[in-house]
Design a protein around this motif. Structure first.
Motif, PDB file in Angstrom:
ATOM      1  N   MET A 171       0.838  -1.195   0.000  1.00 59.42           N
ATOM      2  CA  MET A 171       0.000   0.000   0.000  1.00 59.42           C
ATOM      3  C   MET A 171       0.880   1.256   0.000  1.00 59.42           C
ATOM      4  O   MET A 171       1.985   1.242   0.545  1.00 59.42           O
ATOM      5  CB  MET A 171      -0.909  -0.002   1.231  1.00 59.42           C
ATOM      6  N   PRO A 172       0.408   2.348  -0.615  1.00 59.12           N
ATOM      7  CA  PRO A 172       1.209   3.579  -0.675  1.00 59.12           C
ATOM      8  C   PRO A 172       1.610   4.070   0.710  1.00 59.12           C
ATOM      9  O   PRO A 172       0.791   4.105   1.627  1.00 59.12           O
ATOM     10  CB  PRO A 172       0.277   4.572  -1.374  1.00 59.12           C
ATOM     11  N   ALA A 173       2.871   4.429   0.854  1.00 67.04           N
ATOM     12  CA  ALA A 173       3.367   4.945   2.137  1.00 67.04           C
ATOM     13  C   ALA A 173       3.097   6.433   2.291  1.00 67.04           C
ATOM     14  O   ALA A 173       3.128   6.960   3.409  1.00 67.04           O
ATOM     15  CB  ALA A 173       4.871   4.677   2.251  1.00 67.04           C
ATOM     16  N   ILE A 174       2.837   7.109   1.178  1.00 68.82           N
ATOM     17  CA  ILE A 174       2.606   8.555   1.206  1.00 68.82           C
ATOM     18  C   ILE A 174       1.109   8.820   1.139  1.00 68.82           C
ATOM     19  O   ILE A 174       0.457   8.427   0.168  1.00 68.82           O
ATOM     20  CB  ILE A 174       3.316   9.242   0.021  1.00 68.82           C
ATOM     21  N   PRO A 175       0.533   9.466   2.139  1.00 71.18           N
ATOM     22  CA  PRO A 175      -0.903   9.783   2.097  1.00 71.18           C
ATOM     23  C   PRO A 175      -1.242  10.643   0.883  1.00 71.18           C
ATOM     24  O   PRO A 175      -0.431  11.461   0.433  1.00 71.18           O
ATOM     25  CB  PRO A 175      -1.129  10.549   3.409  1.00 71.18           C
ATOM     26  N   SER A 176      -2.442  10.473   0.379  1.00 74.08           N
ATOM     27  CA  SER A 176      -2.858  11.217  -0.818  1.00 74.08           C
ATOM     28  C   SER A 176      -2.777  12.726  -0.603  1.00 74.08           C
ATOM     29  O   SER A 176      -2.384  13.472  -1.501  1.00 74.08           O
ATOM     30  CB  SER A 176      -4.285  10.825  -1.204  1.00 74.08           C
ATOM     31  N   VAL A 177      -3.139  13.183   0.602  1.00 73.80           N
ATOM     32  CA  VAL A 177      -3.125  14.620   0.855  1.00 73.80           C
ATOM     33  C   VAL A 177      -1.712  15.176   0.776  1.00 73.80           C
ATOM     34  O   VAL A 177      -1.496  16.307   0.290  1.00 73.80           O
ATOM     35  CB  VAL A 177      -3.775  14.921   2.235  1.00 73.80           C
ATOM     36  N   VAL A 178      -0.735  14.392   1.221  1.00 76.25           N
ATOM     37  CA  VAL A 178       0.657  14.841   1.149  1.00 76.25           C
ATOM     38  C   VAL A 178       1.122  14.892  -0.304  1.00 76.25           C
ATOM     39  O   VAL A 178       1.793  15.849  -0.728  1.00 76.25           O
ATOM     40  CB  VAL A 178       1.570  13.910   1.978  1.00 76.25           C
ATOM     41  N   TYR A 179       0.752  13.865  -1.075  1.00 83.33           N
ATOM     42  CA  TYR A 179       1.173  13.840  -2.474  1.00 83.33           C
ATOM     43  C   TYR A 179       0.601  15.039  -3.238  1.00 83.33           C
ATOM     44  O   TYR A 179       1.321  15.724  -3.971  1.00 83.33           O
ATOM     45  CB  TYR A 179       0.721  12.538  -3.131  1.00 83.33           C
ATOM     46  N   TRP A 180      -0.694  15.297  -3.054  1.00 86.58           N
ATOM     47  CA  TRP A 180      -1.296  16.388  -3.814  1.00 86.58           C
ATOM     48  C   TRP A 180      -0.845  17.755  -3.323  1.00 86.58           C
ATOM     49  O   TRP A 180      -0.768  18.713  -4.104  1.00 86.58           O
ATOM     50  CB  TRP A 180      -2.815  16.270  -3.782  1.00 86.58           C
ATOM     51  N   PHE A 181      -0.534  17.874  -2.039  1.00 85.98           N
ATOM     52  CA  PHE A 181       0.052  19.120  -1.549  1.00 85.98           C
ATOM     53  C   PHE A 181       1.404  19.360  -2.219  1.00 85.98           C
ATOM     54  O   PHE A 181       1.739  20.496  -2.582  1.00 85.98           O
ATOM     55  CB  PHE A 181       0.208  19.067  -0.029  1.00 85.98           C
ATOM     56  N   MET A 182       2.176  18.284  -2.391  1.00 82.41           N
ATOM     57  CA  MET A 182       3.471  18.398  -3.057  1.00 82.41           C
ATOM     58  C   MET A 182       3.288  18.780  -4.522  1.00 82.41           C
ATOM     59  O   MET A 182       4.031  19.620  -5.066  1.00 82.41           O
ATOM     60  CB  MET A 182       4.218  17.071  -2.936  1.00 82.41           C
ATOM     61  N   VAL A 183       2.302  18.169  -5.191  1.00 84.13           N
ATOM     62  CA  VAL A 183       2.042  18.506  -6.587  1.00 84.13           C
ATOM     63  C   VAL A 183       1.685  19.983  -6.728  1.00 84.13           C
ATOM     64  O   VAL A 183       2.211  20.693  -7.605  1.00 84.13           O
ATOM     65  CB  VAL A 183       0.906  17.623  -7.157  1.00 84.13           C
ATOM     66  N   LEU A 184       0.813  20.473  -5.878  1.00 82.65           N
ATOM     67  CA  LEU A 184       0.402  21.880  -5.949  1.00 82.65           C
ATOM     68  C   LEU A 184       1.569  22.812  -5.622  1.00 82.65           C
ATOM     69  O   LEU A 184       1.701  23.884  -6.231  1.00 82.65           O
ATOM     70  CB  LEU A 184      -0.763  22.122  -4.992  1.00 82.65           C
ATOM     71  N   SER A 185       2.418  22.404  -4.676  1.00 82.08           N
ATOM     72  CA  SER A 185       3.578  23.233  -4.334  1.00 82.08           C
ATOM     73  C   SER A 185       4.534  23.354  -5.512  1.00 82.08           C
ATOM     74  O   SER A 185       5.030  24.444  -5.828  1.00 82.08           O
ATOM     75  CB  SER A 185       4.311  22.634  -3.129  1.00 82.08           C
ATOM     76  N   LEU A 186       4.805  22.234  -6.171  1.00 86.35           N
ATOM     77  CA  LEU A 186       5.699  22.269  -7.330  1.00 86.35           C
ATOM     78  C   LEU A 186       5.058  23.011  -8.498  1.00 86.35           C
ATOM     79  O   LEU A 186       5.739  23.729  -9.247  1.00 86.35           O
ATOM     80  CB  LEU A 186       6.071  20.848  -7.746  1.00 86.35           C
ATOM     81  N   ALA A 187       3.748  22.827  -8.668  1.00 81.81           N
ATOM     82  CA  ALA A 187       3.058  23.547  -9.738  1.00 81.81           C
ATOM     83  C   ALA A 187       3.121  25.055  -9.493  1.00 81.81           C
ATOM     84  O   ALA A 187       3.370  25.844 -10.420  1.00 81.81           O
ATOM     85  CB  ALA A 187       1.610  23.080  -9.833  1.00 81.81           C
ATOM     86  N   ALA A 188       2.915  25.451  -8.238  1.00 81.14           N
ATOM     87  CA  ALA A 188       3.002  26.877  -7.901  1.00 81.14           C
ATOM     88  C   ALA A 188       4.415  27.401  -8.129  1.00 81.14           C
ATOM     89  O   ALA A 188       4.614  28.536  -8.586  1.00 81.14           O
ATOM     90  CB  ALA A 188       2.580  27.093  -6.448  1.00 81.14           C
ATOM     91  N   THR A 189       5.416  26.590  -7.819  1.00 79.45           N
ATOM     92  CA  THR A 189       6.805  27.006  -8.022  1.00 79.45           C
ATOM     93  C   THR A 189       7.117  27.211  -9.497  1.00 79.45           C
ATOM     94  O   THR A 189       7.733  28.212  -9.899  1.00 79.45           O
ATOM     95  CB  THR A 189       7.763  25.954  -7.429  1.00 79.45           C
TER      96      THR A 189
END
Length: 274
Positions: A171-189
């Protein structure tokens, strides 16, 4: 689906940033000062630091999970092979029954549990039948050979721990909320970098920006891939268990000539063995 959404978000962030930058250039075409550009750069710097630290942290977590999954697969196969070998010291009929159950367990893992683990992260009852058989034969053996019984119990316990680790790491070790927060952070960058391009930019600025967006996107896709260690482009395979199944299957044929296994080629118990 997750991969496509990630790529779309990063591409959209790049496009929005470039469009915003173009509008800013037109609005301030007559202004030759660099005050606004310096201000934008000051705002981008902490955002960049947050994004990089977040990616580094998540990659470490995903890599640790991937490594643990690979170790568990190898450990389970090794302990099963060891259980077969230790059973050589057990008296009959426990010796044949334990070794036959070991072969059937490996086959059931390959046929039933591996697909169930990859799709749903769950164990297969077809394999658990044989691990239950181990314990049943251990009870019979405890009254006859205490030393061998102890060795087999310890080996089986290690096998069971490795199996549980393999299943949990599926099972994924990274919670979905953490992954999508990271995606949005990189997208914003990426969007901020695109917005902050200087008005007097050259082709090199755009090339470096596209490269940066590609690296960020590649990092996200890599994290997604290794966070699901048994699927994807760099999936951990069942080769270790397959090798063990073939090895102990050959050993059973040699050790018990003419004696049938208590299961078929898929690890399902045969009627004659019930």
């Amino acid at each position: 689906m997750l991969t496509a959404i990630t790529v779309v978000i990063m591409a959209a962030a790049l496009a929005v940033g470039l469009c915003a930058n173009q509008l800013r250039r037109r609005r301030h075409a007559a202004d030759g000062s660099d005050d606004e550009e310096a201000s934008v750069s000051d705002l981008i710097s902490p955002l960049e630091t947050l994004a990089v630290l977040l990616v580094a942290f998540v990659i470490v977590v995903a890599a640790e999970s991937y490594g643990a999954a690979g170790s568990a697969v190898g450990a389970e196969a090794h302990r099963l092979d060891q259980l077969y070998e230790v059973a050589d010291y057990a008296p009959e009929p426990q010796r044949e029954r334990l070794q036959g159950a070991a072969v059937c367990y490996a086959r059931a893992i390959m046929t039933y549990e591996w697909p169930a683990m990859v799709d749903e992260g769950r164990k297969a009852p077809e394999a658990s039948v044989w691990s239950t058989d181990f314990r049943r034969h251990f009870k019979d053996l405890a009254r006859k050979d205490a030393n061998t019984f102890q060795l087999l119990v310890e080996t089986d316990d290690d096998r069971s721990v490795a199996r549980q680790t393999r299943l949990s790491e599926a099972m994924p070790a990274i919670p979905s909320v953490v992954y999508w927060f990271m995606v949005l952070s990189l997208a914003a960058t990426v969007g901020a970098f695109a917005f902050g391009l200087p008005r007097q930019r050259g082709p090199s600025h755009l090339v470096l920006l596209v490269v940066l967006a590609g690296l960020f996107t590649g990092s996200l896709l890599l994290i997604e891939d290794i966070d699901r260690p048994f699927s994807g482009q760099i999936a951990i395979t069942s080769e270790a268990m397959a090798d063990t199944a073939a090895d102990i299957g050959e050993d059973f044929t040699h050790d018990h000539p003419g004696r049938p296994l208590p299961c078929d080629a898929q690890g399902v118990r045969t009627r004659a063995a019930v």
